[in-house]
Design a protein around this motif. Structure first.
Motif, PDB file in Angstrom:
ATOM      1  N   GLU A 123       0.828  -1.217   0.006  1.00 29.36           N
ATOM      2  CA  GLU A 123       0.005   0.113  -0.014  1.00 29.36           C
ATOM      3  C   GLU A 123       0.798   1.113   0.105  1.00 29.36           C
ATOM      4  OE1 GLU A 123      -3.020   0.203   2.880  1.00 29.36           O
ATOM      5  OE2 GLU A 123      -3.486  -1.940   2.957  1.00 29.36           O
ATOM      6  N   LYS A 124       0.702   2.305  -0.832  1.00 27.21           N
ATOM      7  CA  LYS A 124       1.165   3.533  -0.673  1.00 27.21           C
ATOM      8  C   LYS A 124       0.441   4.392   0.367  1.00 27.21           C
ATOM      9  CE  LYS A 124       3.095   3.487  -5.327  1.00 27.21           C
ATOM     10  NZ  LYS A 124       3.206   3.996  -6.612  1.00 27.21           N
ATOM     11  N   LEU A 125       0.976   4.784   1.339  1.00 25.89           N
ATOM     12  CA  LEU A 125       0.424   5.578   2.359  1.00 25.89           C
ATOM     13  C   LEU A 125       0.287   6.880   2.013  1.00 25.89           C
ATOM     14  CD1 LEU A 125       2.512   4.117   5.603  1.00 25.89           C
ATOM     15  CD2 LEU A 125       0.454   3.316   4.721  1.00 25.89           C
ATOM     16  N   PHE A 126      -0.863   7.415   2.643  1.00 26.26           N
ATOM     17  CA  PHE A 126      -1.150   8.693   2.210  1.00 26.26           C
ATOM     18  C   PHE A 126      -1.801   9.165   0.836  1.00 26.26           C
ATOM     19  CE2 PHE A 126       2.129   8.753   5.612  1.00 26.26           C
ATOM     20  CZ  PHE A 126       1.255   8.982   6.813  1.00 26.26           C
ATOM     21  N   THR A 127      -1.829   8.076   0.043  1.00 21.04           N
ATOM     22  CA  THR A 127      -2.102   8.375  -1.492  1.00 21.04           C
ATOM     23  C   THR A 127      -3.408   8.885  -1.583  1.00 21.04           C
ATOM     24  OG1 THR A 127      -3.111   6.086  -1.785  1.00 21.04           O
ATOM     25  CG2 THR A 127      -0.518   6.766  -2.534  1.00 21.04           C
ATOM     26  N   GLU A 128      -4.555   8.612  -0.450  1.00 20.63           N
ATOM     27  CA  GLU A 128      -5.602   9.380  -0.404  1.00 20.63           C
ATOM     28  C   GLU A 128      -5.786  10.889  -0.205  1.00 20.63           C
ATOM     29  OE1 GLU A 128      -6.755   7.408   3.360  1.00 20.63           O
ATOM     30  OE2 GLU A 128      -5.134   6.602   2.072  1.00 20.63           O
ATOM     31  N   PHE A 129      -4.513  11.275   0.176  1.00 17.20           N
ATOM     32  CA  PHE A 129      -4.421  12.671   0.874  1.00 17.20           C
ATOM     33  C   PHE A 129      -3.909  13.478  -0.282  1.00 17.20           C
ATOM     34  CE2 PHE A 129      -4.329  10.440   4.718  1.00 17.20           C
ATOM     35  CZ  PHE A 129      -5.254  10.994   5.190  1.00 17.20           C
ATOM     36  N   THR A 130      -4.342  14.697  -0.708  1.00 16.18           N
ATOM     37  CA  THR A 130      -3.861  15.748  -1.473  1.00 16.18           C
ATOM     38  C   THR A 130      -2.844  16.567  -1.085  1.00 16.18           C
ATOM     39  OG1 THR A 130      -5.934  15.593  -2.871  1.00 16.18           O
ATOM     40  CG2 THR A 130      -4.594  17.443  -3.354  1.00 16.18           C
TER      41      THR A 130
END
Length: 616
Positions: free
Chosen positions: A5-12
């Motif tokens: 999983e790529k952490l923080f990918t849901e954050f802009t």
């Protein structure tokens, strides 16, 4: 682990403008520029945060360690530096004994200060007995009129001992301009010896002999940009003189060494050393050396004496520790940590040991020697490096336009600039715009000097009538407060300041703390209190405590109620002081109350005035 999983990918990632919008909301209408942007003494602004985009136009982040322009250091594989200790030589045998002792205690660089010693082959033999000059760095400084003789004696000794010339590391001190700045004596008659000295030592690639002592400027109160800009002009003056005398530029540049100070501004000092190497490399490059390695800047750093104090002197350890860290992270060649007791006594074995261990601590326990330029890539430090370089370059060009550093020193331009800064910084300390912990802020209430007296600066001809040029005024920033406090301590009776705390709990406590710190800067005995129900009760308690000063501590609104009755009840039996600058001040003054202490006061001048009123 197949599913990564790529952490923080849901954050802009927020933009700079979004950060600024959020800050503006949090400031609740306060001015961003006034509240959060810092205007430095170096002539540029520092923002509260930096982002990658702020470095887009800078070239320094692309530099590599050990490569031109050496902004990231002269080495590629380590950040090792020499741990240096200076020894004043009065007896060569005793100096040799001390050198051998400290070389077994972590030191690997010795600076012998020979003064006006009678030089001879026997003197050198005795001084250097059993010191392996191919294993440690050793530098020598004698009277400059004897520099050529010293070089001859050293070369003869090296030959006699059969040393590999490549392994001799150190220096033979020669810096006529420093003497002009310190003593006001025109030393230009010595300048022709510089090229002769270089010629005598040309076969020793790691033995430097032309020194730039900009640490003198640092210890005279110079701001970082001033030290940096003038150091560059100073070095360029010597480089020009050498090349004009026919010395090859590669040789000339390799014989120059910079002695720079380190002040308490932690990040700015790291950036200073990076900017210094960057600019010096560019200067030498203009002389068209055959090899870029000639553009490397060799720096010995010394922790500052300007901010050292006599009172609460162990705080000097905190100052010099952060300064040593700045120098180490900045990538210096060698370093001297000034002993904490330097302002008031000849360094003791204890203070010298602690000074050595301060460097060993950051080497052996914090591993500052392992990583080359660890500050690289920091948006903040990269910005500081660039900003310092730009401001220092402006000063360098100004001096060049005036005919060079030597001409500026003869005209007194450099001295006037540094002396003006020194005066300003003393004034800022008096107003607490510059803090000296334990001196003008949070003094130790109970400390006594116990015989400690500030040591005089060794600058005998500095103000003599026969000076050829103006000289620097060398005085530590704490010296005015120390004089005041020592005067108080020597008085027939040390004044007692009593806090008459009354009214609003939070305000009376805050103002009592402020007042205690304010008045203790003069060495007064201060007595704080929990609070009184009436001003009469407070005044009676003050007089019972034999108070010379009664400070009423309350809220601004309550001063209109309490101050005048307290003043009248005291009836001149002690000095009456109001803590603060209340709106009713004019009414209080009309009633005869003339003493007020608050954040806008000149602390030093106010305390001098109080001493005068108290007959001290």
């Amino acid at each position: 682990m197949a599913n990564k999983e790529k952490l923080f990918t849901e954050f802009t990632a927020p933009t700079t403008q979004e950060w600024l919008d959020k800050i503006e909301v949090d400031l609740k209408g306060a001015d961003f520029q006034k509240r959060l942007v810092w205007r430095t003494n170096e002539g540029f602004n520092v923002q509260p945060f930096y982002r990658r985009e702020d470095l887009a136009s800078l070239k320094t982040p692309d530099a590599l360690p050990g490569e031109f322009p050496f902004v990231r250091g002269n080495k590629k594989d380590s950040n090792e530096w020499y741990v240096r200790q200076n020894i004043i030589v009065t007896d060569p045998a005793e100096a040799n004994k001390k050198a051998l002792d400290i070389l077994m205690k972590g030191v690997d660089s010795i600076g012998f200060k020979l003064g006006h010693a009678e030089l001879s082959a026997e003197f050198i033999d005795t001084l250097l007995k059993d010191i392996r000059l191919d294993c440690v760095e050793v530098s020598y400084r004698a009277c400059m009129r004897h520099a050529l003789q010293l070089a001859d004696l050293l070369v003869a000794y090296f030959d006699k001992m059969g040393y590999d010339k490549e392994k001799i590391v150190g220096g033979v001190g020669f810096d006529p301009i420093e003497r002009m700045l310190m003593k006001g004596k025109d030393s230009t008659v010595l300048l022709p010896d510089m090229s002769k000295l270089v010629e005598k030592l040309k076969d020793y690639p790691n033995l430097r002999c032309v020194m730039v002592h900009s640490d003198l400027l640092n210890n005279s109160g110079a701001y970082i940009v001033q030290e940096l800009g003038y150091a560059l002009a100073w070095g360029n003056e010597y480089l020009q003189q050498l090349t004009d005398a026919g010395v090859d530029v590669d040789l000339a540049a390799r014989k120059i060494k910079f002695y720079m100070g380190v002040s308490e501004n932690y990040f700015m000092e790291i950036a200073k050393f990076r900017a210094a190497r960057l600019l010096w490399a560019q200067i030498v490059k203009q002389y068209e050396p055959k090899c870029d390695c000639a553009c490397k800047m060799c720096i010995n750093a010394s922790t500052s004496t300007y901010n050292q104090t006599v009172f609460d002197s162990y705080v000097n350890l905190l100052r010099s520790q952060t300064e040593a860290m700045s120098a180490a992270l900045g990538g210096v060649h060698s370093m001297v940590v000034t002993p904490f007791d330097a302002p008031y006594e000849k360094a003791t074995d204890f203070s010298e040991r602690i000074a050595r261990n301060q460097q060993l601590l950051i080497k052996e326990e914090s591993h500052f020697d392992r990583i080359v330029d660890p500050s690289a890539g920091s948006y903040y430090i990269e910005h500081l490096t660039d900003a310092l370089a730009q401001e220092a370059w402006k000063l360098f060009l100004k001096i060049e336009d005036e005919g060079g550093f030597l001409a500026a020193v003869k005209a007194g331009t450099v001295q006037a600039d540094i002396n003006a800064t020194n005066v300003k910084r003393h004034g800022d300390a008096a107003k607490r715009k510059e803090f000296l912990l334990g001196t003008n802020q949070f003094p130790n209430f109970t400390e006594k000097s116990e015989g400690k007296e500030p040591m005089a600066v060794d600058c005998t001809a500095m103000h003599s009538d026969d000076a050829d040029v103006p000289a620097l005024t060398i005085s530590r920033m704490a010296s005015d407060f120390e004089t005041l406090r020592l005067t108080t301590e020597k008085a027939a009776k040390v004044p007692v300041a009593f806090m008459l705390t009354i009214g609003n709990l939070a305000m009376r406590q805050a103002r009592a703390q402020f007042s205690c710190n304010f008045l203790a800067c003069a060495g007064y005995k201060v007595i704080d209190n929990l609070g009184f129900k009436t001003v009469e009760e407070g005044v009676d308690a003050a007089l019972a405590a034999d108070a010379d000063i009664v400070v009423i501590c309350s809220s601004d609104d309550e001063y209109a109620e309490y101050a005048i009755p307290a003043f009248k009840y005291l009836d001149g039996r002690a000095m009456f002081v109001v803590a603060g600058a209340p709106a009713c001040m004019e009414d209080l003054k009309a009633a005869g109350i003339e003493n007020y202490i608050h954040v806008k006061c000149n602390v030093l001048e106010t305390l001098k005035e109080y001493n005068q009123k108290l007959g001290i």
